[in-house]
Design an enzyme around this catalytic site. Structure first.
Site, PDB file in Angstrom:
ATOM      1  N   THR A 171      52.462  49.531  15.540  1.00  0.00           N
ATOM      2  CA  THR A 171      51.323  50.070  16.281  1.00  0.00           C
ATOM      3  C   THR A 171      50.797  51.355  15.635  1.00  0.00           C
ATOM      4  O   THR A 171      51.565  52.116  15.022  1.00  0.00           O
ATOM      5  CB  THR A 171      51.760  50.362  17.737  1.00  0.00           C
ATOM      6  N   ASP A 172      49.519  51.628  15.854  1.00  0.00           N
ATOM      7  CA  ASP A 172      48.945  52.885  15.362  1.00  0.00           C
ATOM      8  C   ASP A 172      49.544  54.097  16.080  1.00  0.00           C
ATOM      9  O   ASP A 172      49.433  55.226  15.613  1.00  0.00           O
ATOM     10  CB  ASP A 172      47.407  52.882  15.495  1.00  0.00           C
ATOM     11  N   GLU A 173      50.204  53.838  17.237  1.00  0.00           N
ATOM     12  CA  GLU A 173      50.750  54.968  18.005  1.00  0.00           C
ATOM     13  C   GLU A 173      51.863  55.693  17.269  1.00  0.00           C
ATOM     14  O   GLU A 173      52.212  56.815  17.634  1.00  0.00           O
ATOM     15  CB  GLU A 173      51.253  54.493  19.379  1.00  0.00           C
ATOM     16  N   TYR A 207      57.917  55.126  23.962  1.00  0.00           N
ATOM     17  CA  TYR A 207      57.489  53.839  23.379  1.00  0.00           C
ATOM     18  C   TYR A 207      57.190  53.995  21.898  1.00  0.00           C
ATOM     19  O   TYR A 207      57.747  53.289  21.053  1.00  0.00           O
ATOM     20  CB  TYR A 207      56.242  53.305  24.111  1.00  0.00           C
ATOM     21  N   LYS A 227      59.047  52.457  18.467  1.00  0.00           N
ATOM     22  CA  LYS A 227      58.376  51.600  17.480  1.00  0.00           C
ATOM     23  C   LYS A 227      58.475  52.230  16.083  1.00  0.00           C
ATOM     24  O   LYS A 227      58.656  51.525  15.086  1.00  0.00           O
ATOM     25  CB  LYS A 227      56.904  51.400  17.859  1.00  0.00           C
TER      26      LYS A 227
HETATM   27  P1  NAD Z   1      53.644  42.263  25.735  1.00  0.00           P
HETATM   28  O1  NAD Z   1      54.359  43.266  26.538  1.00  0.00           O
HETATM   29  O2  NAD Z   1      52.467  41.548  26.301  1.00  0.00           O
HETATM   30  O3  NAD Z   1      54.673  41.123  25.271  1.00  0.00           O
HETATM   31  C1  NAD Z   1      55.966  41.413  24.819  1.00  0.00           C
HETATM   32  C2  NAD Z   1      56.758  40.111  24.789  1.00  0.00           C
HETATM   33  O4  NAD Z   1      58.075  40.418  24.278  1.00  0.00           O
HETATM   34  C3  NAD Z   1      56.954  39.473  26.174  1.00  0.00           C
HETATM   35  O5  NAD Z   1      56.764  38.074  26.089  1.00  0.00           O
HETATM   36  C4  NAD Z   1      58.409  39.788  26.502  1.00  0.00           C
HETATM   37  O6  NAD Z   1      59.022  38.819  27.340  1.00  0.00           O
HETATM   38  C5  NAD Z   1      59.035  39.817  25.119  1.00  0.00           C
HETATM   39  N1  NAD Z   1      60.269  40.617  25.071  1.00  0.00           N
HETATM   40  C6  NAD Z   1      60.444  41.869  25.546  1.00  0.00           C
HETATM   41  N2  NAD Z   1      61.717  42.254  25.348  1.00  0.00           N
HETATM   42  C7  NAD Z   1      62.335  41.236  24.726  1.00  0.00           C
HETATM   43  C8  NAD Z   1      63.654  41.045  24.240  1.00  0.00           C
HETATM   44  N3  NAD Z   1      64.591  41.986  24.388  1.00  0.00           N
HETATM   45  N4  NAD Z   1      63.955  39.879  23.637  1.00  0.00           N
HETATM   46  C9  NAD Z   1      63.012  38.903  23.490  1.00  0.00           C
HETATM   47  N5  NAD Z   1      61.769  39.022  23.944  1.00  0.00           N
HETATM   48  C10 NAD Z   1      61.425  40.183  24.547  1.00  0.00           C
HETATM   49  O7  NAD Z   1      53.271  42.985  24.379  1.00  0.00           O
HETATM   50  P2  NAD Z   1      51.978  42.829  23.447  1.00  0.00           P
HETATM   51  O8  NAD Z   1      50.909  43.703  23.947  1.00  0.00           O
HETATM   52  O9  NAD Z   1      51.735  41.388  23.212  1.00  0.00           O
HETATM   53  O10 NAD Z   1      52.545  43.497  22.102  1.00  0.00           O
HETATM   54  C11 NAD Z   1      53.241  42.712  21.141  1.00  0.00           C
HETATM   55  C12 NAD Z   1      53.660  43.594  19.995  1.00  0.00           C
HETATM   56  O11 NAD Z   1      52.507  44.181  19.401  1.00  0.00           O
HETATM   57  C13 NAD Z   1      54.553  44.765  20.416  1.00  0.00           C
HETATM   58  O12 NAD Z   1      55.536  44.922  19.413  1.00  0.00           O
HETATM   59  C14 NAD Z   1      53.628  45.963  20.459  1.00  0.00           C
HETATM   60  O13 NAD Z   1      54.332  47.127  20.151  1.00  0.00           O
HETATM   61  C15 NAD Z   1      52.642  45.600  19.369  1.00  0.00           C
HETATM   62  N6  NAD Z   1      51.273  46.138  19.532  1.00  0.00           N
HETATM   63  C16 NAD Z   1      50.577  45.966  20.688  1.00  0.00           C
HETATM   64  C17 NAD Z   1      49.260  46.407  20.789  1.00  0.00           C
HETATM   65  C18 NAD Z   1      48.447  46.212  22.039  1.00  0.00           C
HETATM   66  O14 NAD Z   1      47.330  46.746  22.129  1.00  0.00           O
HETATM   67  N7  NAD Z   1      48.900  45.480  23.025  1.00  0.00           N
HETATM   68  C19 NAD Z   1      48.653  47.043  19.686  1.00  0.00           C
HETATM   69  C20 NAD Z   1      49.407  47.229  18.514  1.00  0.00           C
HETATM   70  C21 NAD Z   1      50.710  46.754  18.443  1.00  0.00           C
HETATM   71  O1  DAU Z   2      47.304  51.643  20.168  1.00  0.00           O
HETATM   72  C1  DAU Z   2      48.122  50.524  20.296  1.00  0.00           C
HETATM   73  C2  DAU Z   2      48.836  50.558  21.621  1.00  0.00           C
HETATM   74  O2  DAU Z   2      47.852  50.271  22.620  1.00  0.00           O
HETATM   75  C3  DAU Z   2      49.991  49.575  21.700  1.00  0.00           C
HETATM   76  O3  DAU Z   2      50.976  49.937  20.783  1.00  0.00           O
HETATM   77  C4  DAU Z   2      50.572  49.537  23.119  1.00  0.00           C
HETATM   78  O4  DAU Z   2      51.567  48.531  23.209  1.00  0.00           O
HETATM   79  C5  DAU Z   2      49.455  49.220  24.089  1.00  0.00           C
HETATM   80  O5  DAU Z   2      49.950  49.236  25.411  1.00  0.00           O
HETATM   81  C6  DAU Z   2      48.323  50.229  23.933  1.00  0.00           C
HETATM   82  O6  DAU Z   2      48.740  51.552  24.360  1.00  0.00           O
HETATM   83  P1  DAU Z   2      47.769  52.517  25.202  1.00  0.00           P
HETATM   84  O7  DAU Z   2      48.607  53.501  25.895  1.00  0.00           O
HETATM   85  O8  DAU Z   2      46.664  53.015  24.360  1.00  0.00           O
HETATM   86  O9  DAU Z   2      47.148  51.411  26.203  1.00  0.00           O
HETATM   87  P2  DAU Z   2      46.889  51.442  27.791  1.00  0.00           P
HETATM   88  O10 DAU Z   2      46.110  50.186  28.091  1.00  0.00           O
HETATM   89  O11 DAU Z   2      48.126  51.696  28.561  1.00  0.00           O
HETATM   90  O12 DAU Z   2      45.931  52.686  27.969  1.00  0.00           O
HETATM   91  C7  DAU Z   2      44.711  52.783  27.269  1.00  0.00           C
HETATM   92  C8  DAU Z   2      44.073  54.106  27.642  1.00  0.00           C
HETATM   93  O13 DAU Z   2      43.658  54.032  29.021  1.00  0.00           O
HETATM   94  C9  DAU Z   2      45.007  55.288  27.548  1.00  0.00           C
HETATM   95  O14 DAU Z   2      44.279  56.427  27.091  1.00  0.00           O
HETATM   96  C10 DAU Z   2      45.478  55.521  28.973  1.00  0.00           C
HETATM   97  C11 DAU Z   2      44.290  55.070  29.797  1.00  0.00           C
HETATM   98  N1  DAU Z   2      44.620  54.480  31.124  1.00  0.00           N
HETATM   99  C12 DAU Z   2      45.542  53.480  31.161  1.00  0.00           C
HETATM  100  C13 DAU Z   2      45.888  52.913  32.379  1.00  0.00           C
HETATM  101  C14 DAU Z   2      46.940  51.816  32.430  1.00  0.00           C
HETATM  102  C15 DAU Z   2      43.976  54.934  32.263  1.00  0.00           C
HETATM  103  O15 DAU Z   2      43.113  55.817  32.210  1.00  0.00           O
HETATM  104  N2  DAU Z   2      44.321  54.365  33.464  1.00  0.00           N
HETATM  105  C16 DAU Z   2      45.267  53.386  33.570  1.00  0.00           C
HETATM  106  O16 DAU Z   2      45.554  52.932  34.702  1.00  0.00           O
END
Ligand code: NAD
Ligand code: DAU
Length: 340
Positions: free
Chosen positions: A125-127, A153, A157
């Protein structure tokens, strides 16, 4: 080609499985997922009966189960999406983030080493880069930006990234890492900003915006993330990190107002609530490397992607209504109950 996708019952992993099964119908895809609160087997309904697909319920931290799968399937490639992924939950309870995101990655990397994988791909992730100031739009995250994680988190990562890159240097494990910006699209769990706001707006519930709503995220349609990972696992250079993002920075408040507009809901639903602890201000990815080396470019413009996403949540109410009636309800009450 046999590909194991860990975390494939979650948001991005499931979209990746759909992408791969459509594009490479001859590949065998094995999804290994623990089915935590964020994993949903029904998401995989469309592929579950395909003869080239197998689902295995297991924890990536369970060495025995992971090794057994490797013995049985001898995967060529492993793509690790499995993670605890929600920042707010990591602030409440870091433990499970350290366990899954770090120790689970270690188990997968060990299995890949032991059974001679052709490619281990870590979805990151970019985080891990921390955040950028609002008043310096010229600054973007490149692959050379130092790791500077802010939350439990993102630090978990970052640890996983460092571990797999160390396995590359020490044991010559053929790894790649991709660091993507915020994804949106179908099957995203409704605790994340965009699906949470859609679900709440549809139910005429308050829309909780943290702080002043001026934090900036760089949004990418999930299918574009999937095409990027597809390119990296097939053509990316071993030992390299690739940033993924589409130059689409938006303030949270503007996204929430746009969702209100698209759904015909009043902005009076918006409620400014207490800020997230350690809240990152701005993320912005420089995707030059993946573009120049692998020819990747995002295809979906935000104005189209958000309409598609809202349309999907309108058409698939059962999917998210089922989710928000379970464990999520107590999480929601704990996190937002006193705020909204
Ligand atoms: P998500 O939370 O929707 O899905 C995570 C999945 O992993 C779920 O199906 C869960 O059951 C499974 N999981 C969790 N713990 C586990 C374990 N111990 N063993 C096996 N399976 C397990 O997450 P997402 O948003 O789809 O993100 C997927 C990946 O991409 C993550 O690694 C996250 O860090 C990365 N990522 C997410 C975003 C985003 O915006 N959502 C952006 C950049 C990177
Ligand atoms: O940048 C990549 C990341 O993006 C991934 O690595 C993470 O897995 C993914 O969850 C996401 O993280 P963020 O923290 O950026 O996403 P989130 O949707 O939780 O929040 C997006 C923005 O919105 C953040 O600035 C917090 C704000 N927010 C979020 C929630 C849930 C609110 O203002 N209100 C809310 O209720």
């Amino acid at each position: 080609m046999v590909i194991t996708v860990t975390g494939g019952a979650g948001f991005i992993g499931s979209n990746f499985i759909f992408h791969m099964m459509k594009k490479y119908p001859d590949y065998r895809i094995i999804c290994l997922d623990k089915l935590t609160y964020a994993g949903n087997l029904s998401t995989l309904d469309a592929v579950k009966d395909n003869k080239n697909f197998r689902f295995v319920k297991a924890d990536i931290c369970d060495r025995e189960a992971v090794y057994k799968l490797f013995e049985e399937e001898k995967p060529d490639i492993l793509v690790n999406f499995a993670a605890e992924s929600h920042v707010d939950r990591s602030i409440e309870n870091p433990d499970v983030f350290l366990q899954t995101n770090i120790m689970g990655t270690a188990v997968l990397a060990d299995a890949c080493r032991k059974y001679g994988i052709k490619r281990y791909h870590q979805v990151s992730t970019d985080e891990v880069y921390g955040d950028l100031p609002l008043d310096r739009p010229d600054l973007l995250f490149t692959e050379k930006t130092p790791i500077h994680a802010s939350s439990p988190y993102s630090s978990s990562k970052a640890a996983a990234d460092l571990l797999v890159l160390a396995y590359n240097r020490t044991y010559q494990l053929p790894v790649t890492v991709s660091r993507c910006s915020n994804n949106y699209g179908p099957y995203q769990f409704p605790e994340k900003l965009i699906p949470l706001m859609i679900a709440n707006a549809l139910n005429d519930k308050p829309l909780p915006v943290y702080g002043e709503g001026i934090n900036v995220r760089d949004w990418l349609y999930v299918e574009d993330h999937c095409t990027a990972v597809d390119l990296v696992i097939h053509k990316g250079r071993v030992g390299e990190v690739y940033n993924i993002g589409g130059h689409n920075e938006m303030r949270n408040i503007d996204i929430v107002k746009l969702i209100c507009k698209e759904l015909g809901k009043s902005e009076s639903l918006i409620k400014y609530v207490e800020d997230r602890k350690g809240h990152d201000m701005r993320y912005a990815i420089d995707p030059t490397k993946i573009h120049d080396e692998l020819g990747w470019l995002p295809e979906t413009k935000f104005e189209d992607g958000i309409k598609k996403t809202i349309g999907w949540y309108l058409e698939n109410k059962t999917w998210w209504e089922t989710i928000i009636s379970g464990e999520y309800r107590s999480y929601y009450n704990k996190m937002y109950g006193s705020k909204c």
